[in-house]
Design an enzyme around this catalytic site. Structure first.
Site, PDB file in Angstrom:
ATOM      1  N   ASP A 181       2.158   3.158   2.981  1.00  0.00           N
ATOM      2  CA  ASP A 181       1.164   4.199   2.659  1.00  0.00           C
ATOM      3  C   ASP A 181       1.797   5.505   2.150  1.00  0.00           C
ATOM      4  OD1 ASP A 181      -1.325   5.276   2.241  1.00  0.00           O
ATOM      5  OD2 ASP A 181      -1.934   5.336   4.337  1.00  0.00           O
ATOM      6  N   GLN A 209      -9.590   8.981  -5.545  1.00  0.00           N
ATOM      7  CA  GLN A 209      -9.346   9.662  -4.264  1.00  0.00           C
ATOM      8  C   GLN A 209     -10.542  10.495  -3.774  1.00  0.00           C
ATOM      9  OE1 GLN A 209      -6.001  10.418  -2.115  1.00  0.00           O
ATOM     10  NE2 GLN A 209      -7.910  10.577  -0.983  1.00  0.00           N
ATOM     11  N   HIS A 225       1.464   5.435  -2.074  1.00  0.00           N
ATOM     12  CA  HIS A 225       0.961   6.494  -2.975  1.00  0.00           C
ATOM     13  C   HIS A 225       2.168   7.168  -3.628  1.00  0.00           C
ATOM     14  CE1 HIS A 225      -3.279   6.420  -1.620  1.00  0.00           C
ATOM     15  NE2 HIS A 225      -2.720   5.891  -0.545  1.00  0.00           N
ATOM     16  N   HIS A 245      -9.510   1.471  -0.055  1.00  0.00           N
ATOM     17  CA  HIS A 245      -9.309   2.246   1.166  1.00  0.00           C
ATOM     18  C   HIS A 245     -10.649   2.172   1.903  1.00  0.00           C
ATOM     19  CE1 HIS A 245      -5.830   3.942  -0.874  1.00  0.00           C
ATOM     20  NE2 HIS A 245      -5.522   4.663   0.192  1.00  0.00           N
ATOM     21  N   GLU A 249     -11.368   4.261   6.672  1.00  0.00           N
ATOM     22  CA  GLU A 249     -10.216   4.938   7.282  1.00  0.00           C
ATOM     23  C   GLU A 249     -10.746   6.144   8.040  1.00  0.00           C
ATOM     24  OE1 GLU A 249      -7.234   6.459   4.611  1.00  0.00           O
ATOM     25  OE2 GLU A 249      -5.766   6.701   6.208  1.00  0.00           O
ATOM     26  N   TRP A 262       0.284  13.712   3.712  1.00  0.00           N
ATOM     27  CA  TRP A 262      -0.267  12.990   4.870  1.00  0.00           C
ATOM     28  C   TRP A 262       0.777  12.622   5.911  1.00  0.00           C
ATOM     29  CZ3 TRP A 262      -1.571  11.946  -0.247  1.00  0.00           C
ATOM     30  CH2 TRP A 262      -2.883  12.278  -0.609  1.00  0.00           C
ATOM     31  N   HIS A 291       0.838  -1.211   0.000  1.00  0.00           N
ATOM     32  CA  HIS A 291       0.000   0.000   0.000  1.00  0.00           C
ATOM     33  C   HIS A 291       0.869   1.256   0.000  1.00  0.00           C
ATOM     34  CE1 HIS A 291      -3.979   1.962   1.027  1.00  0.00           C
ATOM     35  NE2 HIS A 291      -3.114   2.959   0.997  1.00  0.00           N
TER      36      HIS A 291
HETATM   37 ZN    ZN Z   1      -3.612   4.990   1.092  1.00  0.00          ZN
END
Ligand code: ZN
Length: 425
Positions: A309, A152, A59, A210, A213, A315, A57
């Site tokens: 991630d 997203q 991005h 996802h 979350e 993030w 996982h």
């Molecule tokens: Zn993610």
């Protein structure tokens, strides 16, 4: 005659072996007599040798962009999404490719040779998708990169959300994504799960959502996901990422939910570095940890891996492509401190993550792909404790990264002249 021999390796299960490599495959595992020739011999005596780290996982379209256009001041998921919304409009294809390739260099140096990245399919300009397809093409000789088409901003919140997801799959993305907790309503979220599960089943693709979350215990899209995975028979081809709301759910409901997850055969990907920082931001005290129920799922026979991630993006302000950092955090937050649980944490970022990606030829058996990592540690638990240096990284029979042993030289009267923090130096 071998192309490469790795001598005296300690495998994660404790066995001591020599590994002989021909071309891009492992040709021998066992005892290779002295005198057998090889183009190169690596002495791994006393060192752990494992199959490569795997990240299920990530991005990569956002990575290494920290601070652009500005840092995430609140530290929340929602501010991160909003910052990314600005960044993806100013980022060019070239710049995204460059950032991603730099990250892949880090990954190689860390022995991380298989990655599933989610690419945002929201913008109508498709620059992110184009960039990630180009990165996959460029790293193909040494990194196994899966690309998940990820809406997203939701499948339905944008007029072109669903259409763009489908177009990204047509362009060559490997995996179908989703984000049900970000749709406008619970109903729209559940419908989005049914929709993307159908798309994955119809196209024979993998599914990775996802899912939930959030700290909201009423976010229960995982039950729809499990039901759809069962209905379409997707099994381990489907994964639920994050599942953080499960941390806050009441135990009675979870006692019904976990058997449904186990029955579906789906896999689960918590992302401990990110979940421990993003979740619980609305709590005062006691403050929730926000990590899903890892041990409880493993006890039910569900495959759970650890994902990275984010690294230096809207993030998460840290990260370095190190799956041992990820497992180290997961071990702490999930309280997996028994020796068997610590060893499990190491397997989660290797074997279990490889199973989640569904790739063949992973492992250290004869005939497997000759990809492996030599670590400056005696065993898997020591590798976790030290987040050990990767001394050699071999991808498909070729040494792609090397690093000298980095012991500290001590200047202490009556004490040894160096240390590495290994239990036995
Ligand atoms: Zn993610």
């Amino acid at each position: 005659m071998f192309d490469l021999i790795v001598k005296g390796a300690t495998l994660p299960d404790g066995s001591l072996v020599d590994i002989g490599i021909r071309g891009d495959r492992i040709a021998e595992v066992g005892s290779i007599p002295e005198g057998v020739e090889a183009v190169r011999v690596i002495d791994a005596s006393g060192d752990l040798v494992c199959a490569p780290f795997v990240d299920p996982h990530f991005h990569m379209d956002a990575t290494l962009s920290y601070g652009v256009p500005r840092v995430n001041a609140s530290g929340t998921l929602l501010e991160g999404i909003s910052l990314w919304g600005e960044l993806r409009e100013i980022a060019t294809v070239d710049e995204m490719v460059e950032r991603a390739l730099r990250y892949c260099d880090w990954a190689v140096s860390m022995g991380l040779l298989a990655i599933r990245t989610h690419v945002d399919t929201t913008p109508d300009h498709f620059r992110g998708v184009e960039a990630m397809l180009e990165v996959r093409r460029q790293v193909e000789p040494y990194i196994d990169l899966q690309i998940c088409a990820f809406p997203q901003d939701g499948l339905y919140r944008r007029r072109t959300g669903r259409e763009n997801l489908v177009r990204a799959l047509d362009m060559g993305c490997d995996v179908v994504g989703g984000i049900p907790h970000f749709e406008r309503t619970m109903e729209a979220g559940a419908e989005s799960v049914r929709d993307v599960a159908r798309i994955a089943a119809d196209r024979g693709l993998m599914l990775d959502i996802h899912c939930d979350e959030t700290d909201d215990p009423m976010s229960r899209h995982v039950e729809t996901l499990a039901a759809e995975v069962t209905r379409h028979g997707l099994g381990a081809r489907a994964a639920g990422s994050h599942l953080t709301s499960m941390h806050s759910m009441d135990n009675y409901y979870v006692s019904k939910l976990l058997p449904l997850l186990a029955e579906s055969g789906m896999t689960v990907i918590p992302n401990p570095l990110i979940n421990i920082t993003l979740q619980g931001r609305h709590d005062s005290f006691p403050k929730r940890r926000g990590l899903t129920r890892v041990k409880e799922m493993q006890e039910m026979g569900i495959t759970v891996g650890w994902g990275q991630d984010c690294t230096l993006d809207p993030w998460y302000s840290l990260g370095r492509a190190c799956m041992l950092d990820v497992a180290f955090m997961g071990l702490h937050v999930a309280q997996m401190t028994h020796p068997d649980e610590m060893a499990r944490c190491f397997r989660m970022v290797t074997e279990d993550n490889a199973r989640i990606l569904g790739r063949d030829g992973y492992g250290l058996g004869i005939g497997d792909r000759a990809s492996l990592v030599v670590l400056d540690a005696a065993d898997a638990i020591e590798a976790l404790r030290l987040r050990a240096d990767r001394l050699f990284v071999i991808s498909r029979g070729k040494v792609v990264s090397e690093r000298a042993r980095n012991d500290a030289h001590l200047r202490l009267p009556g004490r040894p002249d160096k240390t590495s923090c290994r239990r036995e130096n």
